[in-house]
Design a protein around this motif. Structure first.
Motif, PDB file in Angstrom:
ATOM      1  N   LEU A  61      -0.371   6.109   8.599  1.00 53.38           N
ATOM      2  CA  LEU A  61       0.063   7.429   9.107  1.00 53.38           C
ATOM      3  C   LEU A  61       0.117   7.397  10.634  1.00 53.38           C
ATOM      4  CD1 LEU A  61      -1.724  10.200   6.988  1.00 53.38           C
ATOM      5  CD2 LEU A  61       0.398   8.998   6.550  1.00 53.38           C
ATOM      6  N   ARG A  62      -0.872   6.774  11.224  1.00 51.50           N
ATOM      7  CA  ARG A  62      -0.910   6.733  12.701  1.00 51.50           C
ATOM      8  C   ARG A  62       0.276   5.947  13.251  1.00 51.50           C
ATOM      9  NH1 ARG A  62      -6.955   6.596  15.081  1.00 51.50           N
ATOM     10  NH2 ARG A  62      -5.847   7.547  16.798  1.00 51.50           N
ATOM     11  N   GLU A  63       0.679   4.933  12.501  1.00 51.89           N
ATOM     12  CA  GLU A  63       1.814   4.124  12.964  1.00 51.89           C
ATOM     13  C   GLU A  63       3.143   4.876  12.824  1.00 51.89           C
ATOM     14  OE1 GLU A  63       1.631   0.545  10.655  1.00 51.89           O
ATOM     15  OE2 GLU A  63      -0.175  -0.122  11.720  1.00 51.89           O
ATOM     16  N   ASN A  64       3.235   5.658  11.750  1.00 47.07           N
ATOM     17  CA  ASN A  64       4.537   6.257  11.425  1.00 47.07           C
ATOM     18  C   ASN A  64       4.717   7.709  11.869  1.00 47.07           C
ATOM     19  OD1 ASN A  64       5.869   4.054   9.974  1.00 47.07           O
ATOM     20  ND2 ASN A  64       4.089   4.238   8.634  1.00 47.07           N
ATOM     21  N   TYR A  65       3.646   8.308  12.349  1.00 45.26           N
ATOM     22  CA  TYR A  65       3.738   9.722  12.756  1.00 45.26           C
ATOM     23  C   TYR A  65       3.194   9.880  14.174  1.00 45.26           C
ATOM     24  CZ  TYR A  65       4.742  10.600   7.857  1.00 45.26           C
ATOM     25  OH  TYR A  65       5.324  10.596   6.613  1.00 45.26           O
ATOM     26  N   ASP A  66       3.679  10.916  14.864  1.00 44.48           N
ATOM     27  CA  ASP A  66       3.225  11.149  16.238  1.00 44.48           C
ATOM     28  C   ASP A  66       1.893  11.887  16.281  1.00 44.48           C
ATOM     29  OD1 ASP A  66       5.633  10.160  17.759  1.00 44.48           O
ATOM     30  OD2 ASP A  66       6.567  11.567  16.359  1.00 44.48           O
ATOM     31  N   ALA A  67       1.568  12.575  15.196  1.00 47.63           N
ATOM     32  CA  ALA A  67       0.264  13.251  15.112  1.00 47.63           C
ATOM     33  C   ALA A  67      -0.121  13.361  13.643  1.00 47.63           C
ATOM     34  CB  ALA A  67       0.340  14.644  15.733  1.00 47.63           C
ATOM     35  N   VAL A  68      -1.435  13.405  13.404  1.00 45.36           N
ATOM     36  CA  VAL A  68      -1.957  13.543  12.041  1.00 45.36           C
ATOM     37  C   VAL A  68      -2.917  14.732  12.028  1.00 45.36           C
ATOM     38  CG1 VAL A  68      -3.333  12.435  10.214  1.00 45.36           C
ATOM     39  CG2 VAL A  68      -1.809  11.037  11.653  1.00 45.36           C
ATOM     40  N   VAL A  69      -2.736  15.621  11.045  1.00 47.29           N
ATOM     41  CA  VAL A  69      -3.644  16.773  10.920  1.00 47.29           C
ATOM     42  C   VAL A  69      -4.472  16.603   9.645  1.00 47.29           C
ATOM     43  CG1 VAL A  69      -3.810  19.273  10.592  1.00 47.29           C
ATOM     44  CG2 VAL A  69      -2.043  18.326  12.103  1.00 47.29           C
ATOM     45  N   LEU A  70      -5.778  16.670   9.785  1.00 47.62           N
ATOM     46  CA  LEU A  70      -6.664  16.581   8.625  1.00 47.62           C
ATOM     47  C   LEU A  70      -6.981  17.999   8.139  1.00 47.62           C
ATOM     48  CD1 LEU A  70      -9.222  13.878   9.911  1.00 47.62           C
ATOM     49  CD2 LEU A  70      -6.999  13.529   8.793  1.00 47.62           C
ATOM     50  N   ALA A  71      -6.515  18.332   6.952  1.00 40.05           N
ATOM     51  CA  ALA A  71      -6.764  19.668   6.385  1.00 40.05           C
ATOM     52  C   ALA A  71      -7.187  19.497   4.931  1.00 40.05           C
ATOM     53  CB  ALA A  71      -5.513  20.534   6.510  1.00 40.05           C
ATOM     54  N   GLY A  72      -8.132  18.588   4.736  1.00 44.92           N
ATOM     55  CA  GLY A  72      -8.519  18.190   3.369  1.00 44.92           C
ATOM     56  C   GLY A  72      -9.605  19.039   2.728  1.00 44.92           C
ATOM     57  N   GLY A  73     -10.016  20.128   3.373  1.00 40.70           N
ATOM     58  CA  GLY A  73     -10.988  21.022   2.753  1.00 40.70           C
ATOM     59  C   GLY A  73     -12.410  20.486   2.767  1.00 40.70           C
ATOM     60  N   ALA A  74     -13.312  21.274   2.192  1.00 42.12           N
ATOM     61  CA  ALA A  74     -14.741  20.919   2.101  1.00 42.12           C
ATOM     62  C   ALA A  74     -15.036  20.674   0.629  1.00 42.12           C
ATOM     63  CB  ALA A  74     -15.592  22.063   2.651  1.00 42.12           C
ATOM     64  N   GLU A  75     -14.772  19.471   0.181  1.00 39.92           N
ATOM     65  CA  GLU A  75     -14.767  19.227  -1.268  1.00 39.92           C
ATOM     66  C   GLU A  75     -16.066  18.672  -1.830  1.00 39.92           C
ATOM     67  OE1 GLU A  75     -10.345  18.501  -2.683  1.00 39.92           O
ATOM     68  OE2 GLU A  75     -11.170  16.723  -1.686  1.00 39.92           O
ATOM     69  N   ASN A  76     -17.050  18.481  -0.963  1.00 42.20           N
ATOM     70  CA  ASN A  76     -18.288  17.856  -1.427  1.00 42.20           C
ATOM     71  C   ASN A  76     -19.236  18.933  -1.982  1.00 42.20           C
ATOM     72  OD1 ASN A  76     -20.365  16.111  -1.822  1.00 42.20           O
ATOM     73  ND2 ASN A  76     -20.959  15.975   0.343  1.00 42.20           N
ATOM     74  N   PRO A  77     -19.395  19.031  -3.310  1.00 39.63           N
ATOM     75  CA  PRO A  77     -20.165  20.151  -3.874  1.00 39.63           C
ATOM     76  C   PRO A  77     -21.674  19.956  -3.747  1.00 39.63           C
ATOM     77  CG  PRO A  77     -19.424  18.687  -5.618  1.00 39.63           C
ATOM     78  CD  PRO A  77     -18.915  18.107  -4.330  1.00 39.63           C
ATOM     79  N   ARG A  78     -22.384  21.063  -3.611  1.00 38.41           N
ATOM     80  CA  ARG A  78     -23.856  21.015  -3.661  1.00 38.41           C
ATOM     81  C   ARG A  78     -24.241  20.848  -5.133  1.00 38.41           C
ATOM     82  NH1 ARG A  78     -24.962  25.155  -0.582  1.00 38.41           N
ATOM     83  NH2 ARG A  78     -25.644  24.036   1.268  1.00 38.41           N
ATOM     84  N   THR A  79     -25.104  19.908  -5.401  1.00 37.33           N
ATOM     85  CA  THR A  79     -25.466  19.653  -6.803  1.00 37.33           C
ATOM     86  C   THR A  79     -26.900  20.087  -7.065  1.00 37.33           C
ATOM     87  OG1 THR A  79     -25.987  17.405  -6.178  1.00 37.33           O
ATOM     88  CG2 THR A  79     -23.836  17.762  -7.176  1.00 37.33           C
ATOM     89  N   LEU A  80     -27.308  20.026  -8.326  1.00 37.30           N
ATOM     90  CA  LEU A  80     -28.641  20.478  -8.716  1.00 37.30           C
ATOM     91  C   LEU A  80     -29.447  19.269  -9.158  1.00 37.30           C
ATOM     92  CD1 LEU A  80     -30.250  23.133  -9.256  1.00 37.30           C
ATOM     93  CD2 LEU A  80     -29.447  22.985 -11.614  1.00 37.30           C
TER      94      LEU A  80
END
Ligand code: FAD
Ligand code: SF4
Length: 478
Positions: free
Chosen positions: A225-244
């Motif tokens: 992505l860094r090679e092929n794009y001028d900028a990269v935006v990370l918008a991947g959310g907070a996907e790591n759940p709290r477990t019990l």
């Protein structure tokens, strides 16, 4: 302002719902809108306060008094323009936003705020119905390429703003459909998914390229992505759940809320069972369900369990029960701590507070009950109350205890970006720049688990920062 004496003459009136027995029969939205005339009356209640606290209470800073006035004047199309000037997706927030704007409305001092969220929703729903919402492709192309990773509300808003600024935007999404938690977390009965498809079509016509089923960091590297794009935006959310982590929690009847909710959303989308639940079907049908966690995710599990035909649903929260009514003099115009009951709670659910789960009981890997104890709080920490142990019958336990931040493997690891002390991608809200040159971050991936409206705000502001970085100047609004 709307009508100078409107707030004195007109009572607050809001949207209503289909009856519980009717709405439990399916997963469709069940809100009954007011008529345009009734919404106009509600808009007339706006006092256009000298300091419009609602405007600040709304995370995207919707210019609420202005569109209230325009609705009152029957100028719906102009109202839509003003609304879209701050919010890319008012039909999402008009359905799922908890409406901090209404908490900060001056009329909320008297418990009767303007029905801001319903007015917002009606403006945009009417806009779609009238055909006023059309693609807005850019007049000029910049020749710059931007990769946005993650298609939740943050990634979608960011991509739309960047495409409108003339950049060639590719939006990468690891799931089979775009939308993030709007698609696979939030149930259809709160927000039907054709609303996301319609926006995605608009964005495609504006030049955004969607690449679904592509996990960056796994299927395609961050380096490429860094090679092929001028900028990269990370918008991947907070996907790591709290477990019990308690004895018995390894049993198969203890499951993450997101697994449960995603499956049902996929079924609603028409996916066959193998596609909806590749790791095995999980339903609440005929079961005693206990939901651990008192927030939005927990409430969505309650609504989904009842629609699936659970025998009973109990929702537990470790924090004490909040007050039914806030102390206005202390809290207004801020978001108050108070008891919130969702439409899912009304549909049938036992709720209990200040409860800690101690052990999952069962035999042969099958769960039968949950052992709990009551707690009191000392210095902000829960302390078990001796002798208060009790058990709850349970065939299915759904864990809805929030999220700890982004998953750190793959994308984050390859991007090499610094994390803050909470484990989110470190970036400020001025330039949204990560520690790595040309990589930006926004939404839950930057701020931690939050709200759709905050994700939209961050996506918009991040797009502006990226545009400024690429072009040295920007006309995108903050
Ligand atoms: C069950 C549930 C109910 C909720 N209800 C509400 C509500 O009623 N109202 C409200 O305001 N908020 C609600 N929220 C919170 C809200 O949904 C989130 O705050 C919001 O969606 C965050 O938006 P986002 O774009 O930052 O991230 P997300 O919506 O999480 O989207 C991130 C996207 O990035 C993708 N992704 C991640 N890593 C990669 C990768 N490496 N490559 C490609 N794609 C990747 C993910 O698949 C996902 O689609 C709820 C949350 C949950 C879990
Ligand atoms: S986005 Fe949320 S806070 Fe803003 S006006 Fe709409 S309902 Fe209110």
């Amino acid at each position: 302002m709307g009508k100078a004496t409107g707030f004195l003459e007109i009572e607050r009136r809001d949207r209503t719902y289909d009856a519980v027995d009717k709405r439990l029969k399916n997963f469709n939205e069940f809100v009954i809108p007011l008529t345009n005339e009734a919404i106009r009356d509600q808009a007339a209640r706006c006092m256009n306060c000298g300091i419009p606290y609602c405007h600040n209470g709304c995370p995207v800073n919707n210019i609420i008094p202005d569109w209230n006035h325009l609705v009152y004047e029957d100028q719906w199309r102009s109202a839509l323009e003003v609304l879209h000037s701050t919010n890319n997706f008012p039909e999402f927030t008009g359905r799922v936003c908890p409406a901090p704007c209404e908490a900060s409305c001056t009329l909320n001092i008297d418990d009767a705020p303007v029905t801001i969220k319903s007015i917002e929703c009606q403006i945009v729903d009417r806009g779609w119905a009238e055909g006023w919402i059309v693609p807005q492709p850019p007049k000029h192309k910049t020749g710059k390429r931007v990769a946005v990773v993650g298609s939740g509300p943050a990634g979608l808003a960011c991509a739309q703003q960047l495409a409108r600024a003339g950049h060639a935007v590719t939006l990468f999404e690891k799931n089979d459909r775009v939308g993030g938690l709007l698609r696979y977390g939030i149930p259809d009965f709160k927000m039907e998914k054709h609303l996301i498809n319609r926006r995605a079509q608009q964005m495609e016509a504006e030049g955004v390229q969607f690449r679904t089923g592509v996990e960056v960091g796994v299927v395609i590297s961050v380096e490429s992505l860094r090679e092929n794009y001028d900028a990269v935006v990370l918008a991947g959310g907070a996907e790591n759940p709290r477990t019990l982590d308690i004895p018995g929690s390894e049993m198969s009847g203890v499951r993450l809320a997101m697994e449960f909710l995603t499956q049902q959303n996929k079924r609603n989308a028409g996916d066959d069972e193998m596609r909806a639940a590749p790791r095995g079907t999980l339903t609440a049908t005929g079961k005693h369900v206990v939901v651990i966690g008192g927030g939005d995710t927990g409430s969505d599990c309650v609504g989904t369990s009842n629609r699936q035909g659970a025998l009973s649903v109990t929702q537990l929260e470790i924090m004490p029960k909040p007050p039914i009514r806030e102390e206005k003099a202390l809290s207004w115009p801020n978001w108050p701590l108070k008891l919130r009951s969702s439409s899912s709670h009304e549909e049938g659910c036992e709720r209990d507070w200040a409860v800690m789960t101690k052990r999952v009981l069962g035999s042969g890997g099958k769960i039968e009950a949950l052992e709990c104890i009551r707690v009191e709080f000392e210095g902000g920490r829960p302390r078990e109350i001796p002798g208060s142990e009790f058990t709850l019958k349970a065939d299915l336990v759904l864990l809805a205890m929030g999220f700890l931040g982004p998953r750190t493997g793959g994308l984050i690891e390859q991007a090499g970006v610094a994390l803050d002390e909470r484990g989110n991608v470190k970036a400020n809200v001025v330039d949204y720049a990560s520690s790595e040159d040309g990589i930006f971050a926004c939404g839950d991936m930057r701020r931690g688990q939050s709200l759709v409206v905050w994700a939209i705000r961050e996506g918009r502001q991040c797009a502006r920062a990226v545009d400024l970085h690429l072009m040295g100047t920007t006309e995108l609004p903050r």
